[in-house]
Motif scaffolding. Structure first.
Motif, PDB file in Angstrom:
ATOM      1  N   TRP A   1       0.849  -1.184   0.000  1.00 49.94           N
ATOM      2  CA  TRP A   1       0.000   0.000   0.000  1.00 49.94           C
ATOM      3  C   TRP A   1       0.885   1.234   0.000  1.00 49.94           C
ATOM      4  O   TRP A   1       1.781   1.374   0.835  1.00 49.94           O
ATOM      5  CB  TRP A   1      -0.879  -0.040   1.222  1.00 49.94           C
ATOM      6  CG  TRP A   1      -1.875   1.066   1.365  1.00 49.94           C
ATOM      7  CD1 TRP A   1      -2.463   1.797   0.375  1.00 49.94           C
ATOM      8  CD2 TRP A   1      -2.420   1.552   2.588  1.00 49.94           C
ATOM      9  NE1 TRP A   1      -3.337   2.698   0.893  1.00 49.94           N
ATOM     10  CE2 TRP A   1      -3.339   2.571   2.263  1.00 49.94           C
ATOM     11  CE3 TRP A   1      -2.231   1.224   3.912  1.00 49.94           C
ATOM     12  CZ2 TRP A   1      -4.056   3.268   3.224  1.00 49.94           C
ATOM     13  CZ3 TRP A   1      -2.957   1.918   4.867  1.00 49.94           C
ATOM     14  CH2 TRP A   1      -3.852   2.928   4.525  1.00 49.94           C
ATOM     15  N   LEU A   2       0.652   2.138  -0.926  1.00 53.47           N
ATOM     16  CA  LEU A   2       1.427   3.366  -1.048  1.00 53.47           C
ATOM     17  C   LEU A   2       0.613   4.491  -0.424  1.00 53.47           C
ATOM     18  O   LEU A   2      -0.439   4.851  -0.938  1.00 53.47           O
ATOM     19  CB  LEU A   2       1.718   3.640  -2.521  1.00 53.47           C
ATOM     20  CG  LEU A   2       2.618   4.793  -2.860  1.00 53.47           C
ATOM     21  CD1 LEU A   2       4.023   4.557  -2.311  1.00 53.47           C
ATOM     22  CD2 LEU A   2       2.682   4.984  -4.366  1.00 53.47           C
ATOM     23  N   THR A   3       1.071   5.039   0.675  1.00 55.68           N
ATOM     24  CA  THR A   3       0.299   6.051   1.396  1.00 55.68           C
ATOM     25  C   THR A   3       0.727   7.485   1.100  1.00 55.68           C
ATOM     26  O   THR A   3      -0.030   8.408   1.352  1.00 55.68           O
ATOM     27  CB  THR A   3       0.372   5.816   2.915  1.00 55.68           C
ATOM     28  OG1 THR A   3       1.730   5.898   3.331  1.00 55.68           O
ATOM     29  CG2 THR A   3      -0.201   4.471   3.294  1.00 55.68           C
ATOM     30  N   ALA A   4       1.916   7.677   0.575  1.00 55.36           N
ATOM     31  CA  ALA A   4       2.455   9.034   0.450  1.00 55.36           C
ATOM     32  C   ALA A   4       2.103   9.725  -0.870  1.00 55.36           C
ATOM     33  O   ALA A   4       2.320  10.920  -0.993  1.00 55.36           O
ATOM     34  CB  ALA A   4       3.976   8.999   0.607  1.00 55.36           C
ATOM     35  N   THR A   5       1.570   8.991  -1.837  1.00 52.86           N
ATOM     36  CA  THR A   5       1.300   9.592  -3.139  1.00 52.86           C
ATOM     37  C   THR A   5       0.328   8.729  -3.916  1.00 52.86           C
ATOM     38  O   THR A   5      -0.064   7.660  -3.465  1.00 52.86           O
ATOM     39  CB  THR A   5       2.627   9.792  -3.916  1.00 52.86           C
ATOM     40  OG1 THR A   5       2.382  10.632  -5.043  1.00 52.86           O
ATOM     41  CG2 THR A   5       3.220   8.471  -4.368  1.00 52.86           C
TER      42      THR A   5
ATOM     43  N   TRP B   1      12.711   7.466  -5.268  1.00 52.77           N
ATOM     44  CA  TRP B   1      11.659   7.896  -4.347  1.00 52.77           C
ATOM     45  C   TRP B   1      11.888   9.303  -3.787  1.00 52.77           C
ATOM     46  O   TRP B   1      10.964  10.135  -3.844  1.00 52.77           O
ATOM     47  CB  TRP B   1      11.477   6.865  -3.237  1.00 52.77           C
ATOM     48  CG  TRP B   1      10.408   7.236  -2.267  1.00 52.77           C
ATOM     49  CD1 TRP B   1      10.570   7.601  -0.976  1.00 52.77           C
ATOM     50  CD2 TRP B   1       8.997   7.303  -2.519  1.00 52.77           C
ATOM     51  NE1 TRP B   1       9.355   7.875  -0.395  1.00 52.77           N
ATOM     52  CE2 TRP B   1       8.371   7.711  -1.322  1.00 52.77           C
ATOM     53  CE3 TRP B   1       8.210   7.073  -3.642  1.00 52.77           C
ATOM     54  CZ2 TRP B   1       6.998   7.884  -1.216  1.00 52.77           C
ATOM     55  CZ3 TRP B   1       6.830   7.247  -3.535  1.00 52.77           C
ATOM     56  CH2 TRP B   1       6.251   7.636  -2.339  1.00 52.77           C
ATOM     57  N   PRO B   2      13.069   9.630  -3.265  1.00 48.31           N
ATOM     58  CA  PRO B   2      13.283  11.001  -2.778  1.00 48.31           C
ATOM     59  C   PRO B   2      13.133  12.038  -3.901  1.00 48.31           C
ATOM     60  O   PRO B   2      12.640  13.143  -3.676  1.00 48.31           O
ATOM     61  CB  PRO B   2      14.704  10.995  -2.233  1.00 48.31           C
ATOM     62  CG  PRO B   2      15.006   9.561  -1.956  1.00 48.31           C
ATOM     63  CD  PRO B   2      14.231   8.779  -2.972  1.00 48.31           C
ATOM     64  N   GLU B   3      13.567  11.685  -5.099  1.00 48.07           N
ATOM     65  CA  GLU B   3      13.410  12.591  -6.248  1.00 48.07           C
ATOM     66  C   GLU B   3      11.928  12.844  -6.510  1.00 48.07           C
ATOM     67  O   GLU B   3      11.509  13.985  -6.740  1.00 48.07           O
ATOM     68  CB  GLU B   3      14.079  11.985  -7.479  1.00 48.07           C
ATOM     69  CG  GLU B   3      13.973  12.830  -8.713  1.00 48.07           C
ATOM     70  CD  GLU B   3      14.579  12.144  -9.924  1.00 48.07           C
ATOM     71  OE1 GLU B   3      14.223  12.589 -11.045  1.00 48.07           O
ATOM     72  OE2 GLU B   3      15.351  11.197  -9.799  1.00 48.07           O
ATOM     73  N   TRP B   4      11.118  11.782  -6.504  1.00 48.34           N
ATOM     74  CA  TRP B   4       9.674  11.907  -6.710  1.00 48.34           C
ATOM     75  C   TRP B   4       9.062  12.843  -5.661  1.00 48.34           C
ATOM     76  O   TRP B   4       8.250  13.703  -5.985  1.00 48.34           O
ATOM     77  CB  TRP B   4       9.013  10.534  -6.657  1.00 48.34           C
ATOM     78  CG  TRP B   4       7.518  10.582  -6.562  1.00 48.34           C
ATOM     79  CD1 TRP B   4       6.763  10.379  -5.454  1.00 48.34           C
ATOM     80  CD2 TRP B   4       6.600  10.875  -7.619  1.00 48.34           C
ATOM     81  NE1 TRP B   4       5.439  10.515  -5.744  1.00 48.34           N
ATOM     82  CE2 TRP B   4       5.301  10.827  -7.070  1.00 48.34           C
ATOM     83  CE3 TRP B   4       6.742  11.184  -8.967  1.00 48.34           C
ATOM     84  CZ2 TRP B   4       4.155  11.044  -7.828  1.00 48.34           C
ATOM     85  CZ3 TRP B   4       5.597  11.415  -9.729  1.00 48.34           C
ATOM     86  CH2 TRP B   4       4.337  11.340  -9.156  1.00 48.34           C
ATOM     87  N   LEU B   5       9.464  12.673  -4.426  1.00 46.26           N
ATOM     88  CA  LEU B   5       8.919  13.522  -3.361  1.00 46.26           C
ATOM     89  C   LEU B   5       9.293  14.985  -3.578  1.00 46.26           C
ATOM     90  O   LEU B   5       8.490  15.877  -3.301  1.00 46.26           O
ATOM     91  CB  LEU B   5       9.399  13.026  -1.993  1.00 46.26           C
ATOM     92  CG  LEU B   5       8.862  11.654  -1.577  1.00 46.26           C
ATOM     93  CD1 LEU B   5       9.462  11.226  -0.245  1.00 46.26           C
ATOM     94  CD2 LEU B   5       7.351  11.617  -1.541  1.00 46.26           C
ATOM     95  N   ARG B   6      10.502  15.222  -4.079  1.00 47.79           N
ATOM     96  CA  ARG B   6      10.923  16.611  -4.353  1.00 47.79           C
ATOM     97  C   ARG B   6      10.115  17.214  -5.498  1.00 47.79           C
ATOM     98  O   ARG B   6       9.687  18.351  -5.421  1.00 47.79           O
ATOM     99  CB  ARG B   6      12.410  16.666  -4.689  1.00 47.79           C
ATOM    100  CG  ARG B   6      13.317  16.628  -3.501  1.00 47.79           C
ATOM    101  CD  ARG B   6      14.768  16.990  -3.864  1.00 47.79           C
ATOM    102  NE  ARG B   6      15.316  16.209  -4.958  1.00 47.79           N
ATOM    103  CZ  ARG B   6      15.863  15.006  -4.843  1.00 47.79           C
ATOM    104  NH1 ARG B   6      15.931  14.424  -3.649  1.00 47.79           N
ATOM    105  NH2 ARG B   6      16.358  14.373  -5.879  1.00 47.79           N
TER     106      ARG B   6
END
Length: 74
Positions: A12-16, A66-71
């Motif tokens: 489950w992906l909760t952040a996006t 993942w960190p790139e996506w969040l940025r």
């Protein structure tokens, strides 16, 4: 002899949003994680096929992406 079937995970992906992330990941990094909508589900899950030969390399790329996506999405 290699197995006929494979192993997968369906976290489950909760952040996006799963579909947007999976499309970006394959476009930008060449790693395919299938979003739940491909399996007629909803709930922000991604399917990981763990039986692939390049699975370790894909996971390493995912860890960097993942960190790139969040940025780029914040």
């Amino acid at each position: 002899m290699p197995p006929v079937g494979g192993t997968c995970a369906y976290p489950w992906l909760t952040a996006t949003e799963a579909r947007a992330f999976s499309e970006w990941l394959v476009d930008q990094h060449g790693v395919l994680l299938a979003p739940d909508v491909m399996f007629e589900h909803t709930g922000q899950h991604l399917r990981f096929g763990m039986g692939r030969t390049l699975f370790p390399e894909g996971m390493a790329t995912l860890a960097q992406a993942w960190p790139e996506w969040l940025r780029v999405t914040s």
